[in-house]
Design an enzyme around this catalytic site. Structure first.
Site, PDB file in Angstrom:
ATOM      1  CG  LEU A 235      -2.050  -1.049   1.195  1.00  0.00           C
ATOM      2  CD1 LEU A 235      -2.716  -1.181   2.557  1.00  0.00           C
ATOM      3  CD2 LEU A 235      -3.092  -0.691   0.134  1.00  0.00           C
ATOM      4  CB  CYS A 284       1.149   1.008  10.631  1.00  0.00           C
ATOM      5  SG  CYS A 284       0.433   0.820  12.278  1.00  0.00           S
ATOM      6  CG  PHE A 285       1.740   2.903   5.319  1.00  0.00           C
ATOM      7  CD1 PHE A 285       1.041   1.763   5.655  1.00  0.00           C
ATOM      8  CD2 PHE A 285       1.213   3.712   4.321  1.00  0.00           C
ATOM      9  CE1 PHE A 285      -0.152   1.433   5.038  1.00  0.00           C
ATOM     10  CE2 PHE A 285       0.024   3.398   3.687  1.00  0.00           C
ATOM     11  CZ  PHE A 285      -0.659   2.262   4.046  1.00  0.00           C
ATOM     12  NE  ARG A 451      -3.454  14.805   2.535  1.00  0.00           N
ATOM     13  CZ  ARG A 451      -3.174  13.595   3.013  1.00  0.00           C
ATOM     14  NH1 ARG A 451      -3.398  12.517   2.293  1.00  0.00           N
ATOM     15  NH2 ARG A 451      -2.639  13.461   4.195  1.00  0.00           N
TER      16      ARG A 451
HETATM   17  P1  NAD Z   1      -1.498   2.502  20.401  1.00  0.00           P
HETATM   18  O1  NAD Z   1      -0.208   3.072  20.807  1.00  0.00           O
HETATM   19  O2  NAD Z   1      -2.641   3.424  20.057  1.00  0.00           O
HETATM   20  O3  NAD Z   1      -2.053   1.538  21.571  1.00  0.00           O
HETATM   21  C1  NAD Z   1      -1.266   0.597  22.212  1.00  0.00           C
HETATM   22  C2  NAD Z   1      -1.651   0.579  23.680  1.00  0.00           C
HETATM   23  O4  NAD Z   1      -0.961  -0.493  24.328  1.00  0.00           O
HETATM   24  C3  NAD Z   1      -1.254   1.854  24.437  1.00  0.00           C
HETATM   25  O5  NAD Z   1      -2.414   2.476  24.983  1.00  0.00           O
HETATM   26  C4  NAD Z   1      -0.294   1.364  25.511  1.00  0.00           C
HETATM   27  O6  NAD Z   1      -0.404   2.059  26.745  1.00  0.00           O
HETATM   28  C5  NAD Z   1      -0.710  -0.083  25.657  1.00  0.00           C
HETATM   29  N1  NAD Z   1       0.312  -0.931  26.273  1.00  0.00           N
HETATM   30  C6  NAD Z   1       1.636  -1.009  25.990  1.00  0.00           C
HETATM   31  N2  NAD Z   1       2.236  -1.922  26.768  1.00  0.00           N
HETATM   32  C7  NAD Z   1       1.279  -2.432  27.574  1.00  0.00           C
HETATM   33  C8  NAD Z   1       1.284  -3.431  28.596  1.00  0.00           C
HETATM   34  N3  NAD Z   1       2.396  -4.081  28.923  1.00  0.00           N
HETATM   35  N4  NAD Z   1       0.130  -3.706  29.230  1.00  0.00           N
HETATM   36  C9  NAD Z   1      -1.015  -3.044  28.909  1.00  0.00           C
HETATM   37  N5  NAD Z   1      -1.082  -2.113  27.937  1.00  0.00           N
HETATM   38  C10 NAD Z   1       0.046  -1.805  27.277  1.00  0.00           C
HETATM   39  O7  NAD Z   1      -1.217   1.529  19.192  1.00  0.00           O
HETATM   40  P2  NAD Z   1      -2.217   1.081  18.032  1.00  0.00           P
HETATM   41  O8  NAD Z   1      -2.265   2.100  16.963  1.00  0.00           O
HETATM   42  O9  NAD Z   1      -3.496   0.614  18.649  1.00  0.00           O
HETATM   43  O10 NAD Z   1      -1.423  -0.162  17.425  1.00  0.00           O
HETATM   44  C11 NAD Z   1      -1.272  -1.350  18.162  1.00  0.00           C
HETATM   45  C12 NAD Z   1      -0.703  -2.413  17.249  1.00  0.00           C
HETATM   46  O11 NAD Z   1      -1.611  -2.659  16.170  1.00  0.00           O
HETATM   47  C13 NAD Z   1       0.626  -2.043  16.589  1.00  0.00           C
HETATM   48  O12 NAD Z   1       1.411  -3.193  16.477  1.00  0.00           O
HETATM   49  C14 NAD Z   1       0.213  -1.570  15.208  1.00  0.00           C
HETATM   50  O13 NAD Z   1       1.238  -1.771  14.259  1.00  0.00           O
HETATM   51  C15 NAD Z   1      -0.949  -2.463  14.909  1.00  0.00           C
HETATM   52  N6  NAD Z   1      -1.940  -1.892  13.972  1.00  0.00           N
HETATM   53  C16 NAD Z   1      -2.320  -0.587  14.097  1.00  0.00           C
HETATM   54  C17 NAD Z   1      -3.297  -0.077  13.242  1.00  0.00           C
HETATM   55  C18 NAD Z   1      -3.766   1.353  13.339  1.00  0.00           C
HETATM   56  O14 NAD Z   1      -4.580   1.751  12.515  1.00  0.00           O
HETATM   57  N7  NAD Z   1      -3.329   2.143  14.295  1.00  0.00           N
HETATM   58  C19 NAD Z   1      -3.909  -0.920  12.285  1.00  0.00           C
HETATM   59  C20 NAD Z   1      -3.488  -2.253  12.219  1.00  0.00           C
HETATM   60  C21 NAD Z   1      -2.514  -2.732  13.069  1.00  0.00           C
HETATM   61  C1  UGA Z   2      -2.961   1.531   6.881  1.00  0.00           C
HETATM   62  C2  UGA Z   2      -3.555   0.388   6.047  1.00  0.00           C
HETATM   63  O1  UGA Z   2      -4.410   0.958   5.037  1.00  0.00           O
HETATM   64  C3  UGA Z   2      -4.363  -0.562   6.926  1.00  0.00           C
HETATM   65  O2  UGA Z   2      -4.821  -1.659   6.149  1.00  0.00           O
HETATM   66  C4  UGA Z   2      -3.457  -1.070   8.052  1.00  0.00           C
HETATM   67  O3  UGA Z   2      -4.205  -1.908   8.905  1.00  0.00           O
HETATM   68  C5  UGA Z   2      -2.932   0.109   8.826  1.00  0.00           C
HETATM   69  O4  UGA Z   2      -2.182   0.976   7.928  1.00  0.00           O
HETATM   70  C6  UGA Z   2      -1.956  -0.280   9.907  1.00  0.00           C
HETATM   71  O5  UGA Z   2      -1.371  -1.322   9.864  1.00  0.00           O
HETATM   72  O6  UGA Z   2      -1.816   0.591  10.775  1.00  0.00           O
HETATM   73  P1  UGA Z   2      -3.855   3.800   7.894  1.00  0.00           P
HETATM   74  O7  UGA Z   2      -2.409   4.101   8.061  1.00  0.00           O
HETATM   75  O8  UGA Z   2      -4.747   3.960   9.056  1.00  0.00           O
HETATM   76  O9  UGA Z   2      -4.042   2.287   7.402  1.00  0.00           O
HETATM   77  O10 UGA Z   2      -4.463   4.699   6.722  1.00  0.00           O
HETATM   78  P2  UGA Z   2      -4.344   4.623   5.126  1.00  0.00           P
HETATM   79  O11 UGA Z   2      -5.676   4.903   4.567  1.00  0.00           O
HETATM   80  O12 UGA Z   2      -3.680   3.422   4.656  1.00  0.00           O
HETATM   81  O13 UGA Z   2      -3.433   5.883   4.799  1.00  0.00           O
HETATM   82  C7  UGA Z   2      -2.058   5.893   5.129  1.00  0.00           C
HETATM   83  C8  UGA Z   2      -1.420   7.153   4.576  1.00  0.00           C
HETATM   84  O14 UGA Z   2      -1.343   7.107   3.152  1.00  0.00           O
HETATM   85  C9  UGA Z   2      -2.195   8.434   4.909  1.00  0.00           C
HETATM   86  O15 UGA Z   2      -1.288   9.454   5.225  1.00  0.00           O
HETATM   87  C10 UGA Z   2      -2.927   8.741   3.630  1.00  0.00           C
HETATM   88  O16 UGA Z   2      -3.251  10.088   3.474  1.00  0.00           O
HETATM   89  C11 UGA Z   2      -1.930   8.276   2.597  1.00  0.00           C
HETATM   90  N1  UGA Z   2      -2.546   7.949   1.306  1.00  0.00           N
HETATM   91  C12 UGA Z   2      -3.399   6.900   1.197  1.00  0.00           C
HETATM   92  C13 UGA Z   2      -2.258   8.733   0.194  1.00  0.00           C
HETATM   93  O17 UGA Z   2      -1.476   9.692   0.266  1.00  0.00           O
HETATM   94  N2  UGA Z   2      -2.831   8.401  -1.004  1.00  0.00           N
HETATM   95  C14 UGA Z   2      -3.700   7.365  -1.140  1.00  0.00           C
HETATM   96  O18 UGA Z   2      -4.184   7.134  -2.271  1.00  0.00           O
HETATM   97  C15 UGA Z   2      -3.975   6.587  -0.002  1.00  0.00           C
END
Ligand code: NAD
Ligand code: UGA
Length: 476
Positions: A235, A284-285, A451
């Site tokens: 992505l 994440c990316f 954008r």
């Molecule tokens: P986040 O930082 O928002 O939340 C993580 C939480 O875990 C925090 O509130 C932190 O205090 C808590 N934590 C850490 N250590 C702990 C412990 N020992 N006990 C209890 N709580 C604890 O992170 P997030 O964005 O929710 O991402 C979490 C995971 O999911 C990451 O690995 C990320 O890569 C993955 N992920 C994130 C997204 C997204 O959109 N943000 C999407 C898909 C996957």
């Molecule tokens: C991304 C993936 O889309 C999710 O599938 C994944 O679960 C997640 O990361 C993760 O692992 O955290 P997210 O980062 O929340 O989700 O949002 P996206 O919609 O993917 O956008 C990521 C970035 O790319 C943003 O800054 C967005 O503005 C940018 N983007 C996206 C562009 O500049 N152009 C596009 O066409 C799409």
């Protein structure tokens, strides 16, 4: 014959963040017979999740508050009692953060698994009987092996001397912020990787309450862990690719919107993720590509590592390119000039600012001496402050407070500005009354739309200079 009484399942989710919160809310709403407790070591975060005022929950995500209000304190609970929730759980989701390491071996690339390891050690201490451990966090390939090792060796000295067993399953999350509820409700797929088929079946049953079975894919553990990193890398690669083409459009007179449409109608390419922008942000990316790069280097796949690293390099380049372009058009100097920043979140419909392109672009402008006025409908001052002022030099010394201010209204933000830089594609920015806003700018004035959401027709004959990302034709 009497039916055996089925024990009500208990789920514990460790980590109440952008993944743990929405994911567990969705599972709770679809599986009312299951009790879910989301725990976190961050007390403030748990208090916010429990806040009576639903506008105070820690993350802004369209549709989340409505579902949360239906399940919270019925079968979904938020708590700081990590030990209590673990000890009652049949299934534990690990949703803790896995950021990039900032020191030590692998610094700047490898994932920091410290938060994960700490949670696993708590599980080893307090779990009872058989527990299914689900990796929801994004982790490097082979992490499940580490988790198993930690569990099986740490639980030998457990506190209550009972026999404990575990099955470790990978179930990565693919939700995107801003569309999390839609993605969770109707996912493209649910991925479950594991060796213990009974555990895989249990997790599959959980999702089967609302996800059609053909969308639930089961694989081996390592395929599942690797697929998550690969999906994000692909992505991000698309975003970097289209951003390189946006630069060529500007040089040649082509229009990036037209190019995206032309290539996206080819079904093999597909039309999604082809919007040029200021570079990808989000937590994440970058971290997941870096994790993939580290994995490649570990296995001596140096060319592969370099290939993926370039996706990040292009992303950094796009942010610098835009910063340089703004400075260049403002006569090469922006010292003490007011520049209005519209949008600070890394994308629309979220209050998340992690790795937002707005951070680097703002810092570049601040370092040139600009005076920034910032508006974002959902990002609070505290977060902007954290992102812009937590800026340290190579020796760890704070570089001091920059000159910026957050405003609550767009009028105040742009008033007296030499330029407006549009950085997040919030819906409200698409329908601004430009006639009134343009009068508030100091002339000659510029609008930089990173954008590609503005209509050049709204600016013709206004005397305002317009730059739109990837639009090579004459816009004024
Ligand atoms: P986040 O930082 O928002 O939340 C993580 C939480 O875990 C925090 O509130 C932190 O205090 C808590 N934590 C850490 N250590 C702990 C412990 N020992 N006990 C209890 N709580 C604890 O992170 P997030 O964005 O929710 O991402 C979490 C995971 O999911 C990451 O690995 C990320 O890569 C993955 N992920 C994130 C997204 C997204 O959109 N943000 C999407 C898909 C996957
Ligand atoms: C991304 C993936 O889309 C999710 O599938 C994944 O679960 C997640 O990361 C993760 O692992 O955290 P997210 O980062 O929340 O989700 O949002 P996206 O919609 O993917 O956008 C990521 C970035 O790319 C943003 O800054 C967005 O503005 C940018 N983007 C996206 C562009 O500049 N152009 C596009 O066409 C799409």
């Amino acid at each position: 014959m009497e039916k055996p009484i089925k024990k009500k399942k208990n789920i514990c989710c460790i980590g109440a963040g952008y993944v743990g919160g929405p994911t567990m809310t969705m599972i709770a709403s679809k599986c009312s017979e299951i009790k879910i407790t989301v725990v976190d070591i961050n007390k403030k975060r748990i208090d916010s999740w429990n806040s009576i005022d639903l506008t105070k929950i820690p993350i802004y995500e369209p549709g989340l508050a409505e579902i949360l209000s239906e399940v919270r304190n019925k079968n979904l609970f938020f708590s700081n009692d990590v030990k209590g929730a673990i000890s009652k759980a049949d299934i534990i989701f690990l949703s803790v953060n896995t950021p990039t390491k900032i020191k030590g071996i692998g610094k700047g690339k490898a994932s920091n698994l410290n938060f994960l390891e700490n949670s696993v050690r708590e599980i080893a201490k307090y779990s009872k009987g058989h527990t299914i451990i689900v990796e929801k966090s994004t982790v490097p390939v082979k992490t499940a092996e580490t988790i198993e090792l930690l569990l099986n060796s740490s639980c030998l000295d457990n506190v209550d001397n009972t026999k404990k067993t575990y099955s470790v399953i990978s179930n990565p999350e693919f939700l995107a912020e801003g569309t999390a509820i839609r993605d969770l409700e109707n996912p493209d797929r649910v991925l479950i990787g594991g060796e213990d088929q009974n555990a895989v079946k249990e997790i599959k049953e959980l999702y089967s309450s609302w996800v059609p079975s053909e969308k639930i894919l089961t694989t081996n553990l390592w395929s599942s862990e690797l697929s998550k990193l690969t999906a994000n890398a692909f992505l991000a690669q698309r975003v970097s690719s289209i951003n390189t083409i946006s630069a060529i459009c500007e040089k040649t007179g082509a229009n990036i919107g037209e190019v995206s449409k032309a290539i996206g109608t080819d079904q093999r390419i597909g039309k999604k993720f082809l919007n040029a922008g200021p570079g990808f942000g989000g937590s994440c990316f970058k971290k997941d590509i870096l994790s993939l790069v580290y994995l490649c280097s570990y296995y001596r796949l140096d060319e592969v590592a370099e290939y993926w690293e370039n996706v990040i390099k292009i992303n950094d380049w796009q942010q610098d390119r835009i910063s340089r372009l703004i400075i260049g058009n403002l006569f090469g100097t922006i010292e003490n000039k007011k520049i209005a920043i519209l949008g600070f979140a890394f994308k629309a419909d979220t209050n998340d600012t992690r790795e937002s392109p707005a951070i680097n672009i703002s810092k570049n402008l601040l370092q040139e001496g600009a005076n920034l006025s910032i508006y974002d409908p959902k990002v609070e001052e505290e977060k902007i402050n954290f992102e812009l002022n937590s800026c340290f030099d190579d020796f760890g010394n704070s570089k001091g407070k920059y000159n910026w201010k957050r405003f609550d209204s767009i009028e105040d933000t742009v008033s007296g500005a030499d330029a407006i830089v549009l950085l997040t594609e919030w819906e409200e920015f698409k329908y601004l009354s430009w006639g009134n806003l343009l009068k508030l700018l100091r002339k000659p004035a510029w609008i930089f739309d990173t954008r590609n959401i503005l209509d050049p027709n709204d600016f013709r004959s206004t005397g305002i200079n317009l730059w739109i990302n990837g639009r090579g034709e004459n816009l004024n």
